[in-house]
Enzyme design. Structure first.
Site, PDB file in Angstrom:
ATOM      1  N   SER A 179      33.182  34.262  40.957  1.00  0.00           N
ATOM      2  CA  SER A 179      34.554  33.805  41.156  1.00  0.00           C
ATOM      3  C   SER A 179      34.662  32.294  40.867  1.00  0.00           C
ATOM      4  CB  SER A 179      35.015  34.154  42.574  1.00  0.00           C
ATOM      5  OG  SER A 179      36.390  33.952  42.736  1.00  0.00           O
ATOM      6  N   ASP A 210      41.303  43.524  38.561  1.00  0.00           N
ATOM      7  CA  ASP A 210      41.003  42.429  39.484  1.00  0.00           C
ATOM      8  C   ASP A 210      42.304  41.738  39.891  1.00  0.00           C
ATOM      9  OD1 ASP A 210      40.198  40.099  40.772  1.00  0.00           O
ATOM     10  OD2 ASP A 210      38.557  39.698  39.391  1.00  0.00           O
ATOM     11  N   HIS A 220      37.843  42.623  42.565  1.00  0.00           N
ATOM     12  CA  HIS A 220      37.282  41.273  42.592  1.00  0.00           C
ATOM     13  C   HIS A 220      36.009  41.281  43.427  1.00  0.00           C
ATOM     14  CE1 HIS A 220      37.555  36.937  41.993  1.00  0.00           C
ATOM     15  NE2 HIS A 220      37.244  36.772  43.272  1.00  0.00           N
TER      16      HIS A 220
END
Length: 408
Positions: free
Chosen positions: A208, A334, A363
């Site tokens: 991320s 996502d 995610h």
């Protein structure tokens, strides 16, 4: 009349049979439907890259060509994202903590897993090292980090986790935290690792926001990055598009407010240091990530506006400057990183960038199997790619048309 001829026990047994048969039938139908849906949803991820990189990955990282079947009862990316948080990790990781100083007088907390009893790489000076960069409010204690360490150490490699300032448990010595566009802390850590182990190859893996930091660092440093290859998982490609996606009503309720609250908690914890340069009370009223970045991050790092910060932080804007091989895993559903922002066209033109896109996975989710475990598709990909990069480095360089010595 017929009922009166049956004994109470026979009557009860008959009732139970009548009830259980429909229940059994319903359960069978539901199970069959789940397996049917599971089979239909399972598909080989889309791999976008140059022919050389593709051949390398198919040969040494075969998971890129395997069918990914997401957990059938995890409907959509949101549920994948949420369920991953509750999956227990049976990984027991013992860290060696190290605090290092930064140029501005601050400190960074590094958590090491030296793997000193490695049979495959017994020499500490040459043992391959994986640098792990956690997500926005993450640290070395995140489950996905622990599982990643398990994947890497089983191959005999050393791991080190860079905890972002304010989230590693250490005190904030200076009124400065971190942002996705500022790669100075990553550079400090990379230089420190290479000073300790100059002969050991170093690979970077970011999740991320950690992936954003890694890509921005690799782009800025070019051939001087001192990293042989990179891996990103659920990276945010375009911060503006991500912010808009997270501000959709459901995503705002499920994710945005929670992350903003965690960011505010960190500010509150370091209030004494930060209130010297920022209006802490104003920051603590932020209810979304964008509001937090408007009131804190963009101000802290000298941007004229939050939009300017988001543009500077987006890896898609400078990806073409990256020279080392990079594999990037993203899911099309996502909620943090919308698929229309994926740099597909750019990856098609670059010999050293590979996009691996699954239809589902959310995610940092990528849960598969009917009963998902802590080791997901994402974790297995990391295990295979770090092994492929370290053990077949010359092949990787040739596949990506990189002639220079990336470890120099």
């Amino acid at each position: 009349m017929l009922l009166s001829l049956l004994s109470p026990s026979e009557l009860w047994t008959g009732c139970v049979d009548c009830i259980s048969r429909p229940c059994t039938l319903l359960l069978s139908l539901v199970t069959a439907s789940l397996f049917c849906l599971w089979g239909r949803k399972g598909q080989v991820p889309l791999l976008v890259c140059g022919d050389g990189f593709r051949a390398f990955l198919q040969r040494h990282c075969p998971i890129v060509g395997e069918r990914f079947c997401p957990t059938p009862w995890c409907w959509g990316g949101r549920l994948q994202t949420l369920v991953r948080v509750f999956i227990k990790s049976n990984t027991d990781v013992k860290y060696r903590n190290e605090l290092i100083r930064t140029r501005d007088g601050g400190q960074l907390s590094l958590d090491w897993v030296d793997n000193s009893d490695s049979a495959k790489h017994p020499q500490s000076s040459t043992r391959p090292t994986v640098l792990l960069l956690p997500g926005l409010t993450g640290s070395s204690q995140q489950k996905y980090i622990l599982t990643a360490i398990q994947q890497a150490t089983r191959h005999g490699y050393r791991c080190v986790v860079m905890n972002n300032r304010g989230f590693g448990g250490e005190e904030l010595l200076t009124p400065l935290t971190f942002c996705a566009a500022d790669t100075s802390d990553v550079e400090t850590v990379v230089n420190h690792i290479k000073e300790l182990y100059p002969q050991a190859p170093l690979l970077g893996a970011g999740v991320s926001l950690g992936g954003m930091l890694l890509l921005n660092y690799l782009a800025r440093k070019g051939r001087d990055s001192k990293i042989i290859a990179g891996l990103t998982m659920s990276v945010i490609w375009d911060s503006i598009e991500s912010s808009e996606s997270l501000e959709q009503p459901i995503n705002k309720l499920l994710f945005n407010r929670h992350l903003a609250a965690n960011l505010c908690l960190a500010i509150k914890r370091h209030r004494k240091v930060l209130e010297k340069v920022i209006d802490v009370d104003h920051v603590l009223k932020a209810r979304t990530i964008r509001e937090f970045d408007q009131r804190f991050t963009s101000v802290m790092f000298g941007y004229k506006s939050c939009t300017d910060y988001y543009k500077d932080a987006s890896p898609v804007c400078r990806l073409q400057q990256t020279t080392v091989p990079v594999l990037c895993l993203n899911a099309a559903d996502d909620p943090f990183s919308p698929k229309h922002a994926f740099p597909v066209a750019l990856a098609q033109r670059m010999p050293n960038v590979a996009l691996l896109m699954t239809a589902h996975g959310g995610h940092i989710g990528f849960l598969d199997g009917l009963f998902p475990k802590s080791e997901s598709y994402m974790d297995r990909l990391l295990g295979q790619f770090v092994w492929a990069a370290f053990e077949h480095l010359e092949d990787l360089r040739e596949a990506c048309s990189i002639k220079e010595q990336l470890t120099e």
